[in-house]
Design a protein around this motif. Structure first.
Motif, short mmCIF file in Angstrom:
data_model
loop_
_atom_site.label_atom_id
_atom_site.label_comp_id
_atom_site.label_asym_id
_atom_site.label_seq_id
_atom_site.Cartn_x
_atom_site.Cartn_y
_atom_site.Cartn_z
N ASP A 57 18.85 -33.75 -83.55
CA ASP A 57 18.40 -32.46 -83.01
C ASP A 57 18.85 -32.29 -81.56
O ASP A 57 19.10 -31.20 -81.10
CB ASP A 57 16.89 -32.31 -83.14
N SER A 58 18.95 -33.43 -80.84
CA SER A 58 19.24 -33.33 -79.42
C SER A 58 20.74 -33.17 -79.18
O SER A 58 21.54 -34.03 -79.58
CB SER A 58 18.73 -34.59 -78.72
N ASP A 59 21.05 -32.06 -78.49
CA ASP A 59 22.46 -31.81 -78.17
C ASP A 59 23.01 -32.92 -77.29
O ASP A 59 24.13 -33.38 -77.45
CB ASP A 59 22.63 -30.48 -77.43
N ASP A 60 22.16 -33.36 -76.39
CA ASP A 60 22.60 -34.40 -75.45
C ASP A 60 22.93 -35.68 -76.17
O ASP A 60 23.93 -36.32 -75.91
CB ASP A 60 21.49 -34.65 -74.42
N ASP A 61 22.01 -36.06 -77.09
CA ASP A 61 22.24 -37.30 -77.82
C ASP A 61 23.46 -37.16 -78.73
O ASP A 61 24.26 -38.09 -78.88
CB ASP A 61 21.00 -37.67 -78.66
N PHE A 62 23.56 -35.96 -79.34
CA PHE A 62 24.72 -35.75 -80.22
C PHE A 62 26.02 -35.87 -79.42
O PHE A 62 26.97 -36.52 -79.83
CB PHE A 62 24.63 -34.39 -80.90
N TYR A 63 25.98 -35.27 -78.25
CA TYR A 63 27.17 -35.29 -77.39
C TYR A 63 27.52 -36.72 -77.01
O TYR A 63 28.67 -37.13 -77.07
CB TYR A 63 26.90 -34.44 -76.14
N ALA A 64 26.47 -37.50 -76.66
CA ALA A 64 26.69 -38.89 -76.25
C ALA A 64 27.24 -39.69 -77.41
O ALA A 64 28.17 -40.50 -77.24
CB ALA A 64 25.38 -39.49 -75.74
N THR A 65 26.66 -39.47 -78.60
CA THR A 65 27.13 -40.21 -79.78
C THR A 65 28.59 -39.83 -80.10
O THR A 65 29.41 -40.71 -80.37
CB THR A 65 26.22 -39.87 -80.98
N LEU A 66 28.84 -38.54 -80.06
CA LEU A 66 30.19 -38.05 -80.33
C LEU A 66 31.19 -38.68 -79.37
O LEU A 66 32.26 -39.15 -79.75
CB LEU A 66 30.20 -36.52 -80.18
N ARG A 67 30.79 -38.70 -78.12
CA ARG A 67 31.65 -39.26 -77.08
C ARG A 67 31.89 -40.74 -77.30
O ARG A 67 32.98 -41.25 -77.06
CB ARG A 67 30.96 -39.05 -75.72
N ALA A 68 30.82 -41.38 -77.81
CA ALA A 68 30.96 -42.81 -78.10
C ALA A 68 31.94 -43.02 -79.24
O ALA A 68 32.77 -43.94 -79.19
CB ALA A 68 29.59 -43.38 -78.46
#
Lengths: 660, 144
Positions: free
Chosen positions: B12-23
């Motif tokens: 749900d969290s855009d921030d977490d999704f972004y971090a995961t995606l970046r990872a």
């Protein structure tokens, strides 16, 4: 009076004292009466002795002049006849001797003091032709009588015929011619024996003295004169002093009479003792009764004023007696209760239960309360108000009748308090639970945005580092650092709140192995900080959650070396037998006593992080929470500059065994 | 060549999704297609649809537990109860390290449980290892 005196022992002592003094007084009176009675008896005997001695004197005084007169008449007849013939004189003299018992002999002594005629001759042969000058006393008396021409009595003399007596000399002058003497020989023994009837002397000792000379003695060898019973009568007759001593013979003083006195004495003493014993038992029983009645009153008052209501029932469960407290509990007078069934005091369903129950010791438990147990029933007032009531019943037997004693206690207030307490506990635990949940949820939810902030700071740095320049990069690093710090605080808070919520799995384990595994978990840090952890090998078996106990040790060890400036940091773990507590001791900087229990407050830091390194300040708070969750207590002793000893206890192993 | 192994990220969290995606993209070459669902319902909706070229069956699902509406546990349960879906490995990737959550997830059939690392570097490392494991070491069931 007895009732006013303290306890039973004092009363008994008093009774013993009264009885003893009574016995002593009574014995003394008996002895006194005995002594008075003996005195009285002796006085009576003394009076007899006195009377007898006076009687003897009376005889003396009456017979002596008669004899003297008779002898004087003989002398006068000699003068008138100018010397009678012997035959005539003999007859005359014989008459006098016969008439006067004390007169042993009548003699005519010629002018040369030689005894010529003697009547009677028999028994007086030794006197014939006796020259009376052979003895000074006699010669002197004869001389005196001749010279004074009047009769003279000699001093007491030993008679030549034997016995003792005295002599009466009557000088004979015919005109101026001296013709010798008429001499009367008085024998005192004869005189006395003739005067006194046998009966008179048989029960008395008699001794007659003239001067110091014993003239007559008729006495028992073993009985000497006794002033208490005897009497000595003194008188003077014809210039001679006489002493007549009379005292009772043994037969008279007699064992019979004195035995009577002793019997009376022994009787008196025995009666006194018996009366004393009887009186003692009487007093004792009176005292016992008074004690029993005092105890009865005490028991009644105790029952009446007992804190609990007490109701006695007969063998059919009908009320026999009610105490004051029971009256108050049920707000009814005992007059209205006595005779009614116990069940009238109860509300349903107990009313029916107790109406139907069988009042037998072994059957009462069926449907009603078992003997000796307490049952919570519902009491009922007259107005229908129902209230909780504790009822206990015991049973006993008096005069073969089975009785029941009910103790009742109004539990209204206790029940209300217990309900309120239960409600408060529920509220409190709900509020605690909410607080824990709140802390967990809040900290959990705080973490996500925090992490995002950090992440974005990192991304920003990665993507735009050349544009930001060193100042911008420093600020972003700072942002990441602060985020990490806040993250740690939240993590600790979460952990702390989880400790409060969880029910840890408990098991028995070995403390040494828990210490060893904590040490190995910390091995790198210990090496880095140059810390030596030592521990003793004798620990009691520990019952708890091993993971949490290791966390506890972890926190205390870290605390021990973190705030430690020694070159050789030392931590020792042992069990203090005196305090019955585990002890983690370090040689660190110590804790200022002014901080007290502040060390256990969450996020409270006593020292600058720059000096002793970063930390959330939750380590000791978590340690305390772990100890508390194990039912124990944690505290410390410290001296500033020389180290700290943290002590903690865990719930007793045995108690846990019971609880398992 | 484009890899057809779809990675489904339920976050749900855009921030977490972004971090995961970046990872996932850290080493520069993420060949797998990625599909993101923002909540549990959206994830279940996606998984309900028949598979096709345009609607790939996920080769692996990264599931956050704390989701608005239907939470991750519910989604996990539905997946593991569904015959059509139960063979898809589910990696629970969440902030919680609560033992109860971990236990519950494994009971529900989660294949891996990873706590979202606090530090970004650690997250990168974790995702890299995850990638290596699931896409290079482990053999996944073939898509329909």
């Amino acid at each position: 009076m007895i009732n006013n005196i303290g306890n039973s022992a004092q009363r008994l002592k008093l009774a013993v004292a009264v009885v003893l003094s009574g016995v002593v007084i009574s014995v003394l009176v008996s002895v006194r009466i005995w002594s008075l009675s003996i005195d009285q008896h002796n006085l009576l005997i003394k009076r007899t002795s006195m009377a007898k001695s006076e009687l003897i004197e009376h005889h003396f005084a009456s017979s002596m002049p008669a004899i003297i007169n008779a002898l004087e008449r003989m002398r006068n007849r000699w003068i008138a006849r100018k010397g009678p013939p012997f035959s005539e004189w003999q007859l005359d003299a014989q008459d006098y001797v016969n008439d006067h018992a004390g007169l042993r002999a009548v003699e005519w002594v010629n002018k040369d003091y030689i005894v010529k005629w003697v009547v009677p001759l028999e028994g007086n042969e030794s006197a014939v032709d006796l020259d009376l000058t052979f003895e000074a006393n006699r010669k002197h008396a004869l001389d005196q009588a001749r010279d004074l021409k009047t009769y003279t009595l000699s001093k007491p003399v030993q008679l030549v015929q034997g016995g003792k007596g005295f002599l009466a000399y009557f000088p004979i002058f015919v005109g101026s011619e001296f013709e010798g003497f008429i001499l009367g020989v008085f024998d005192v023994s004869l005189l006395v024996d003739s005067l006194l009837p046998h009966k008179f002397i048989e029960d008395h000792n008699i001794e007659i003295l003239s001067g110091n000379e014993v003239m007559y003695s008729k006495k028992e060898a073993e009985r000497t004169y006794d002033e208490r019973t005897g009497h000595t009568h003194s008188f003077t007759l014809y210039d001679v002093k006489w002493d007549i001593a009379v005292w009772p013979r043994k037969i008279k003083a007699g064992t019979e009479d004195s035995n009577i006195h002793y019997i009376a004495l022994v009787n008196g003493v025995l009666i006194s003792l018996l009366a004393g014993v009887a009186l003692f038992y009487l007093l004792k029983s009176l005292i016992s009764e008074s004690i029993i009645s005092a105890k009865d009153a005490e028991h009644k008052a105790t029952l009446e004023n007992a804190i609990d209501g007490i109701i006695t029932l007969d063998s059919n469960g009908v009320i026999r007696s009610v105490n004051g407290t029971a009256e108050q509990i049920f707000d009814r007078q005992r007059g209205n209760l006595i005779g009614q069934k116990l069940s009238v005091l109860f509300a349903e369903p107990y009313k029916t239960d107790y109406e139907q129950c069988v009042w037998r010791e072994e059957q009462l438990g069926e449907g009603c309360v078992e003997i000796g147990k307490v049952q919570r029933v519902a009491g009922m007032l007259k107005n229908g108000h129902v209230f909780p009531l504790d009822l206990g019943i015991t049973t006993f037997e008096i005069h073969k009748e089975q009785l029941f004693c009910c103790v009742v206690k109004d539990m209204s207030i206790a029940v209300k308090l217990a309900e309120e307490k239960e409600k408060l506990i529920q509220q409190l635990s709900k509020s605690n639970e909410e607080l824990d949940n709140f802390a967990y949820i809040a900290s959990h939810d705080l973490k996500e945005p925090l992490r995002a902030i950090q992440n974005h700071a990192c991304f920003l740095k990665e993507d735009y580092e050349p544009i930001l320049g060193s100042d911008g990069v420093y600020k972003l690093d700072r942002l990441v650092y602060l985020g990490a710090k806040m993250e740690r605080l939240i993590s600790d808070l979460m952990y702390y709140s989880r400790l409060g919520r969880e029910e840890p799995d408990m098991a028995r384990f070995n403390m040494v192995s828990a210490i060893k595994s904590t040490k190995s978990r910390l091995s790198e840090a210990l090496e880095e900080h140059n810390v030596v952890v030592t521990f003793s090998s004798d620990f009691p078996a520990v019952y708890g959650n091993r993971t949490r106990i290791e966390e506890l040790l972890y926190n205390l060890i870290v605390n021990g070396y973190k705030y430690n400036l020694s070159d050789k940091k030392a931590i020792n773990i042992r069990f203090d037998e005196n305090l019955k507590a585990f002890c983690v001791e370090d040689n660190g900087i110590g804790i200022d006593s002014q901080f007290g229990n502040d060390v256990f407050k969450i996020f409270k830091r006593l020292n600058s992080p720059k000096k002793f390194g970063e930390g959330s300040g939750a380590g000791l708070t978590i340690a305390q929470k772990i100890v508390e969750r194990h039912g124990g207590r944690i505290w410390y002793e410290s001296e500033l500059g020389s180290g700290t000893r943290f002590y903690f206890t865990l719930k007793d192993d045995n108690q846990n065994n019971e609880g398992q | 060549m484009k890899d057809s192994k779809l990675i489904l990220i339920v976050e749900d969290s855009d921030d977490d999704f972004y971090a995961t995606l970046r990872a996932f993209k850290r080493d520069g070459n993420l060949s797998n297609p990625l599909q993101r669902c923002e909540d549990g319902q959206e994830a279940l909706d996606y998984l309900k649809e028949p598979w096709s070229e345009e609607h790939l069956k996920p080769a692996i699902i990264l599931l956050d537990l704390n989701l608005p509406g239907l939470d991750g546990r519910h989604v996990l349960k539905k997946i593991k109860q569904d015959k059509r879906l139960c063979n898809i490995p589910v990696v629970v990737l969440t902030t919680s390290n609560d033992e109860k959550d971990i236990e519950e997830c494994y009971e529900l059939g989660a294949n891996t449980y990873i706590q979202k690392p606090v530090k970004l570097d650690s997250l990168f490392e974790a995702i890299q290892k995850l990638k290596d494991y699931w896409f290079q070491i482990a053999i996944l069931p073939k898509g329909d």
